[in-house]
Design a protein around this motif. Sequence first.
Motif, PDB file in Angstrom:
ATOM      1  N   GLU A 153       0.976  -1.436   0.188  1.00 38.01           N
ATOM      2  CA  GLU A 153       0.143   0.026  -0.043  1.00 38.01           C
ATOM      3  C   GLU A 153       0.695   1.494  -0.137  1.00 38.01           C
ATOM      4  OE1 GLU A 153      -3.829  -2.071   2.708  1.00 38.01           O
ATOM      5  OE2 GLU A 153      -2.441  -0.251   3.796  1.00 38.01           O
ATOM      6  N   ILE A 154       1.966   1.459   0.851  1.00 41.59           N
ATOM      7  CA  ILE A 154       2.781   2.397   0.819  1.00 41.59           C
ATOM      8  C   ILE A 154       3.238   2.343  -0.748  1.00 41.59           C
ATOM      9  CG2 ILE A 154       4.465   3.350   2.109  1.00 41.59           C
ATOM     10  CD1 ILE A 154       3.470   1.716   4.592  1.00 41.59           C
ATOM     11  N   GLU A 155       3.569   3.477  -0.808  1.00 40.11           N
ATOM     12  CA  GLU A 155       3.975   3.846  -1.942  1.00 40.11           C
ATOM     13  C   GLU A 155       5.829   4.834  -1.524  1.00 40.11           C
ATOM     14  OE1 GLU A 155       1.360   5.948  -4.849  1.00 40.11           O
ATOM     15  OE2 GLU A 155       0.251   4.114  -5.126  1.00 40.11           O
ATOM     16  N   ASP A 156       5.436   6.244  -0.866  1.00 40.99           N
ATOM     17  CA  ASP A 156       6.410   7.072  -0.380  1.00 40.99           C
ATOM     18  C   ASP A 156       7.200   5.743  -0.372  1.00 40.99           C
ATOM     19  OD1 ASP A 156       6.781   9.404   0.242  1.00 40.99           O
ATOM     20  OD2 ASP A 156       8.126   8.225   1.504  1.00 40.99           O
ATOM     21  N   PRO A 157       8.999   5.443  -0.881  1.00 40.93           N
ATOM     22  CA  PRO A 157       9.431   4.781   0.272  1.00 40.93           C
ATOM     23  C   PRO A 157      10.806   4.772   1.351  1.00 40.93           C
ATOM     24  CG  PRO A 157      10.654   5.910  -2.239  1.00 40.93           C
ATOM     25  CD  PRO A 157       9.289   6.359  -1.970  1.00 40.93           C
ATOM     26  N   GLN A 158      10.407   6.320   1.524  1.00 39.02           N
ATOM     27  CA  GLN A 158      10.906   6.810   3.030  1.00 39.02           C
ATOM     28  C   GLN A 158       9.880   6.405   3.890  1.00 39.02           C
ATOM     29  OE1 GLN A 158      12.482  10.216   1.734  1.00 39.02           O
ATOM     30  NE2 GLN A 158      14.075   9.587   1.449  1.00 39.02           N
ATOM     31  N   VAL A 159       8.131   6.165   3.555  1.00 32.21           N
ATOM     32  CA  VAL A 159       7.704   6.465   4.756  1.00 32.21           C
ATOM     33  C   VAL A 159       7.523   4.346   4.485  1.00 32.21           C
ATOM     34  CG1 VAL A 159       4.697   6.372   5.257  1.00 32.21           C
ATOM     35  CG2 VAL A 159       5.650   8.252   4.433  1.00 32.21           C
ATOM     36  N   LEU A 160       7.872   3.879   3.552  1.00 32.95           N
ATOM     37  CA  LEU A 160       7.985   2.090   3.065  1.00 32.95           C
ATOM     38  C   LEU A 160       8.366   1.685   4.499  1.00 32.95           C
ATOM     39  CD1 LEU A 160       6.549  -0.060   2.030  1.00 32.95           C
ATOM     40  CD2 LEU A 160       8.324  -0.075   0.800  1.00 32.95           C
ATOM     41  N   ASP A 161      10.339   2.279   4.301  1.00 34.32           N
ATOM     42  CA  ASP A 161      11.004   1.970   5.520  1.00 34.32           C
ATOM     43  C   ASP A 161      10.484   2.051   6.648  1.00 34.32           C
ATOM     44  OD1 ASP A 161      12.676   1.037   3.352  1.00 34.32           O
ATOM     45  OD2 ASP A 161      13.800   2.790   3.821  1.00 34.32           O
ATOM     46  N   ALA A 162       9.720   2.927   7.097  1.00 36.23           N
ATOM     47  CA  ALA A 162       9.377   2.970   8.540  1.00 36.23           C
ATOM     48  C   ALA A 162       8.211   2.165   8.864  1.00 36.23           C
ATOM     49  CB  ALA A 162       9.268   5.095   8.076  1.00 36.23           C
ATOM     50  N   GLY A 163       7.596   2.524   8.106  1.00 33.73           N
ATOM     51  CA  GLY A 163       6.798   1.515   8.108  1.00 33.73           C
ATOM     52  C   GLY A 163       6.780   0.210   8.107  1.00 33.73           C
ATOM     53  N   MET A 164       7.824  -0.483   7.424  1.00 35.93           N
ATOM     54  CA  MET A 164       8.391  -2.212   7.824  1.00 35.93           C
ATOM     55  C   MET A 164       9.202  -2.097   8.554  1.00 35.93           C
ATOM     56  SD  MET A 164       9.482  -3.258   3.722  1.00 35.93           S
ATOM     57  CE  MET A 164      10.678  -2.272   3.247  1.00 35.93           C
ATOM     58  N   ILE A 165       9.337  -0.948  10.041  1.00 32.84           N
ATOM     59  CA  ILE A 165      10.840  -1.450  10.052  1.00 32.84           C
ATOM     60  C   ILE A 165       9.298  -1.245  11.775  1.00 32.84           C
ATOM     61  CG2 ILE A 165      11.379   0.601  12.598  1.00 32.84           C
ATOM     62  CD1 ILE A 165      13.416   1.120  10.512  1.00 32.84           C
ATOM     63  N   GLY A 166       8.708  -0.643  11.436  1.00 32.95           N
ATOM     64  CA  GLY A 166       7.369  -1.049  12.497  1.00 32.95           C
ATOM     65  C   GLY A 166       6.793  -2.114  12.586  1.00 32.95           C
ATOM     66  N   SER A 167       6.457  -2.825  11.536  1.00 31.36           N
ATOM     67  CA  SER A 167       6.484  -4.389  11.416  1.00 31.36           C
ATOM     68  C   SER A 167       7.023  -5.368  11.591  1.00 31.36           C
ATOM     69  CB  SER A 167       5.932  -5.150  10.041  1.00 31.36           C
ATOM     70  OG  SER A 167       4.495  -3.879   8.912  1.00 31.36           O
ATOM     71  N   ALA A 168       8.637  -5.245  11.181  1.00 36.03           N
ATOM     72  CA  ALA A 168       9.371  -6.510  11.857  1.00 36.03           C
ATOM     73  C   ALA A 168       9.945  -6.441  13.196  1.00 36.03           C
ATOM     74  CB  ALA A 168      11.197  -5.590  11.285  1.00 36.03           C
ATOM     75  N   GLN A 169       9.607  -5.067  13.953  1.00 38.96           N
ATOM     76  CA  GLN A 169       9.197  -4.906  15.499  1.00 38.96           C
ATOM     77  C   GLN A 169       8.127  -5.377  16.373  1.00 38.96           C
ATOM     78  OE1 GLN A 169      10.557   0.153  16.048  1.00 38.96           O
ATOM     79  NE2 GLN A 169      12.401  -1.776  17.143  1.00 38.96           N
ATOM     80  N   ALA A 170       6.958  -6.082  14.960  1.00 36.48           N
ATOM     81  CA  ALA A 170       5.796  -6.368  15.448  1.00 36.48           C
ATOM     82  C   ALA A 170       6.450  -8.028  15.536  1.00 36.48           C
ATOM     83  CB  ALA A 170       4.579  -6.267  15.351  1.00 36.48           C
ATOM     84  N   VAL A 171       7.139  -8.061  14.616  1.00 37.86           N
ATOM     85  CA  VAL A 171       7.336  -9.648  14.466  1.00 37.86           C
ATOM     86  C   VAL A 171       8.393 -10.013  16.316  1.00 37.86           C
ATOM     87  CG1 VAL A 171       9.134 -10.825  13.824  1.00 37.86           C
ATOM     88  CG2 VAL A 171       7.254  -9.648  11.893  1.00 37.86           C
ATOM     89  N   GLU A 172       9.516  -9.030  15.924  1.00 38.79           N
ATOM     90  CA  GLU A 172      10.724  -9.242  17.003  1.00 38.79           C
ATOM     91  C   GLU A 172       9.796  -9.738  18.284  1.00 38.79           C
ATOM     92  OE1 GLU A 172      13.394  -9.809  15.449  1.00 38.79           O
ATOM     93  OE2 GLU A 172      12.472  -9.287  13.934  1.00 38.79           O
TER      94      GLU A 172
END
Length: 162
Positions: A90-109
């Motif tokens: 869903e996230i198009e802006d690559p920098q916002v995407l990075d922030a979103g992915m960190i959030g997801s990865a931390q949920a996994v951790e």
Amino acid sequence: MTVKTMEDLFVDTLKDIYYAEKHILKSLPAMVKKAGDKKLKDALETHRKETEGQVDRLEQIFKLMDVPARGKKCDAIEGILTEAKEHMNEIEDPQVLDAGMIGSAQAVEHYEITRYGTLIAWAKQLGHDDAVKLLESNLKEEKHADQLLTEIAESTVNKKAA
Ligand SMILES: [Fe+2]
Ligand SMILES: [Fe+2]
């Protein structure tokens, strides 16, 4: 399997995290590929390799317990990873995407950290000292990965995204 004893509960939860780790291992390459920030990409790739070792350690524990290494569907991790995938699409802006992915990865951790914390406490109680050591190695890597993601988010990614 029916859970009757503490021993059963330990094995059942081991199967849960085994399923989760294998699923994470399958999801990480796409995240590595999508990550724009170099530090984030490297951190995710390093953790992908660590995750292979974690699956290995879990298989060693199954062996110690004399039960076949088999996962048990973990709805929690499926949900977290489905959300991560949605973000990535869903996230198009690559920098916002990075922030979103960190959030997801931390949920996994954090999911992994809670599971390993519980398993370690139970393994100690049950006297499975060799399993404790292996589980502690996995937990250490999860905590380190989580910390590293926080650092990357706070030092660069969140600022760029904002
Ligand atoms: Fe893991
Ligand atoms: Fe992890």
